[in-house]
Design a protein around this motif. Structure first.
Motif, PDB file in Angstrom:
ATOM      1  N   LYS B  66       0.820  -1.211   0.000  1.00  0.00           N
ATOM      2  CA  LYS B  66       0.000   0.000   0.000  1.00  0.00           C
ATOM      3  C   LYS B  66       0.857   1.266   0.000  1.00  0.00           C
ATOM      4  O   LYS B  66       0.443   2.302  -0.490  1.00  0.00           O
ATOM      5  N   GLU B  67       2.056   1.167   0.560  1.00  0.00           N
ATOM      6  CA  GLU B  67       2.977   2.302   0.508  1.00  0.00           C
ATOM      7  C   GLU B  67       3.531   2.482  -0.899  1.00  0.00           C
ATOM      8  O   GLU B  67       3.805   3.596  -1.328  1.00  0.00           O
ATOM      9  N   ARG B  69       2.336   2.317  -3.855  1.00  0.00           N
ATOM     10  CA  ARG B  69       1.668   3.141  -4.851  1.00  0.00           C
ATOM     11  C   ARG B  69       1.813   4.630  -4.564  1.00  0.00           C
ATOM     12  O   ARG B  69       1.460   5.465  -5.380  1.00  0.00           O
ATOM     13  N   ARG B  70       2.356   4.969  -3.411  1.00  0.00           N
ATOM     14  CA  ARG B  70       2.609   6.379  -3.113  1.00  0.00           C
ATOM     15  C   ARG B  70       4.080   6.751  -3.323  1.00  0.00           C
ATOM     16  O   ARG B  70       4.536   7.784  -2.870  1.00  0.00           O
ATOM     17  N   ARG B 129      -8.496  15.749 -11.539  1.00  0.00           N
ATOM     18  CA  ARG B 129      -8.072  14.344 -11.424  1.00  0.00           C
ATOM     19  C   ARG B 129      -6.586  14.180 -11.099  1.00  0.00           C
ATOM     20  O   ARG B 129      -6.079  13.074 -11.092  1.00  0.00           O
ATOM     21  N   PRO B 132      -3.221  13.109  -5.842  1.00  0.00           N
ATOM     22  CA  PRO B 132      -2.777  13.908  -4.698  1.00  0.00           C
ATOM     23  C   PRO B 132      -1.315  13.680  -4.313  1.00  0.00           C
ATOM     24  O   PRO B 132      -0.711  14.522  -3.679  1.00  0.00           O
ATOM     25  N   MET B 133      -0.758  12.529  -4.716  1.00  0.00           N
ATOM     26  CA  MET B 133       0.631  12.256  -4.344  1.00  0.00           C
ATOM     27  C   MET B 133       1.632  12.775  -5.384  1.00  0.00           C
ATOM     28  O   MET B 133       2.835  12.486  -5.298  1.00  0.00           O
TER      29      MET B 133
END
Lengths: 81, 412
Positions: B66-67, B69-70, B129, B132-133
């Motif tokens: 999950k980390e 993808r950021r 769109r 945010p990262m």
């Protein structure tokens, strides 16, 4: 859970690093129970918008508390369109 | 009183593989990591080869899905290399006094691939769109920030942007922080991952890249007469540096010491090196002076050796000007002949190779050096590695923009 609700749980789980998917229920409060911070919320909104092809305004985001609220909002806006 | 600085941990992710030993085996075996591009469809580009981190690369050992993808790819690769280095150092974080622990990391273009993808979203779907990262994935100081968060390090923390010399500068600055007493330990190095249509076509527009698409393994050929440009590569190299005292107090394994750092600018041209090599020569001299030794004590140089026409000639000239008649006694090699050119990560990757040369008494060869350019007449260790026990070794890194960095290492 219906398909929309299941998809929302998937997206919430994808964003929230420390939460097990099994612990995400429809009545889970996204901030209080699941520990989402502002960046997580922005990230979820972007994923939801992409998944369901819609826009969620910041005002709408403010009203959302639980996973169920997200599902209700998406179902309502799908009916409108 | 200047303190001595030891290398106690190293981590590598390159097109040759993941891990220091895997990289060293590939390097000393004379294997090239250059292959046809798979990360995007390069059919519109003049160059269709690169040094991609192999698809077996598995960040999951260190980074949660999950980390991931950021994180931009350079952050993923960099974080994994940093975790390897820390693991190898044996130091258990977080430290007692976290403000004495620095993180100084170089990258040339950071999250360019993220910016490239974000711009597509902007054009196709509009500003609302935008992921945010985008900003945290794009900016270069986030990787040192992420490493600090991972290990709880609160001392000096910054990114170093210096094109192809970025991570050499980062290591030099970290070395100075420790030598001067401003920090006791640092995680330092660099990461780069910009193999995409944007970077490939942009470097093609500068006529900087090899277009030897049919023979990828032969494309990076530093100092060879038939070289036609550098080969873009991904990679990360990370080191833990500590004051000798800090390392000894905890019984750390010391791979080598950093004993000199020289940094200059050509003040000459946006992409061409000064043809007299004056700035590069002075960087090498400064590193040697910093170490307080005579130039002839240096026996090996891991060259910048990019496989471009201008770099290889000018670097050769600069080495001759720095070392005089001793230049011909040096062993030199360009490991970019196998790793390609990982831009801002190159300096750190090569610093690690240089430390391994000191530690293991092996000088990697310069692959593909079949017929040397007549203007390149030094001993570049053609094609295959040689055994040579070396006490002092140097690593050069030069940048588009005219920046020159030389790091000097000593065997422990």
């Amino acid at each position: 859970m219906d398909d929309i609700e299941k998809k929302i749980v998937d997206l919430v789980a994808e964003v929230l690093v420390d939460v097990n998917k099994e612990n995400i229920r429809l009545d889970s409060k996204i901030v209080e129970d699941l520990g989402a911070e502002s960046l997580d919320i922005y990230d979820m909104v972007a994923l939801l918008e992409d998944e369901f092809g819609m826009e969620i305004s910041d005002e709408e985001v403010e009203k959302i508390r639980t996973v169920q609220d997200v599902a209700d909002f998406i179902k309502a806006s799908q009916k409108k369109s | 009183m200047r303190r001595r600085v030891a290398i106690t941990g190293m981590g590598l992710v390159t097109c040759l593989g993941t891990g220091v030993d895997e990289n060293w085996n590939q390097l000393t075996g004379g294997h090239s990591g250059i292959r046809p591009i798979t990360l995007f469809d390069p059919k519109r580009c003049q160059t269709r080869i690169a040094g991609e981190v192999p698809s077996e690369f598995d960040p999951m050992q260190y980074v949660l899905l999950k980390e991931l993808r950021r994180l931009d790819r350079h952050q993923q690769i960099g974080l994994v290399a940093a975790c390897q280095a820390v693991e190898a150092s044996g130091f258990v974080f977080p430290p007692a006094d976290p403000y004495r622990y620095a993180v100084i990391i170089g990258s040339g273009i950071g999250g360019l691939s993220t910016i490239e993808a974000g711009y597509e979203v902007l054009r196709e779907k509009g500003p609302k769109r935008m992921p945010p990262m985008m900003i945290p994935m794009a900016v270069i100081n986030l990787l040192p920030g992420l490493i600090a968060m991972r290990f709880g390090l609160k001392g000096p923390n910054f990114g170093v942007v210096n094109a192809c010399a970025s991570s050499a500068s980062a290591i030099g600055e970290a070395y100075r922080l420790i030598a001067s007493g401003s920090a006791d330990m640092a995680i330092t190095g660099g990461a780069e991952a910009v193999v995409g249509e944007f970077a490939i076509s942009a470097f093609n527009a500068l006529r900087a890249l090899s277009t030897r698409n049919d023979e990828p393994a032969k494309a990076s050929r530093p100092f060879d007469r038939d070289r036609d440009g550098f080969v873009l590569a991904e990679g990360a190299g990370m080191l833990t540096l500590e004051s000798l005292e800090h390392a000894k107090n905890r019984g750390a394994n010391i791979h080598a010491e950093i004993v000199g750092y020289g940094a200059t600018s050509d003040a000459y041209h946006v992409v061409m090196p000064d043809p007299n090599g004056a700035g590069a020569c002075q960087a090498m001299r400064l590193a040697i002076q910093d170490a307080g030794i005579e130039p002839e004590r240096v026996e090996y140089i891991n060259a910048h050796g990019t496989s471009t026409d201008l770099n290889d000639k000018t670097e050769t000239l600069a080495i001759k000007r720095s070392f005089g008649k001793f230049a011909y006694k040096l062993s030199i090699s360009s490991t970019k002949s196998m790793t390609g050119h990982a831009l801002g990560a190159a300096g750190a990757i090569e610093a690690i190779f240089t430390a391994l040369t000191l530690e293991r008494g092996i000088i990697p060869g310069t692959l593909n050096l079949d017929s040397p350019d007549p203007e390149c007449d030094l001993n570049y260790t053609p094609k295959v590695m040689v055994k040579r026990s070396v006490e002092y070794a140097m690593s050069n890194s030069f940048a588009f923009g005219g920046q020159n960095v030389s790091l000097l290492f000593r065997r422990t």
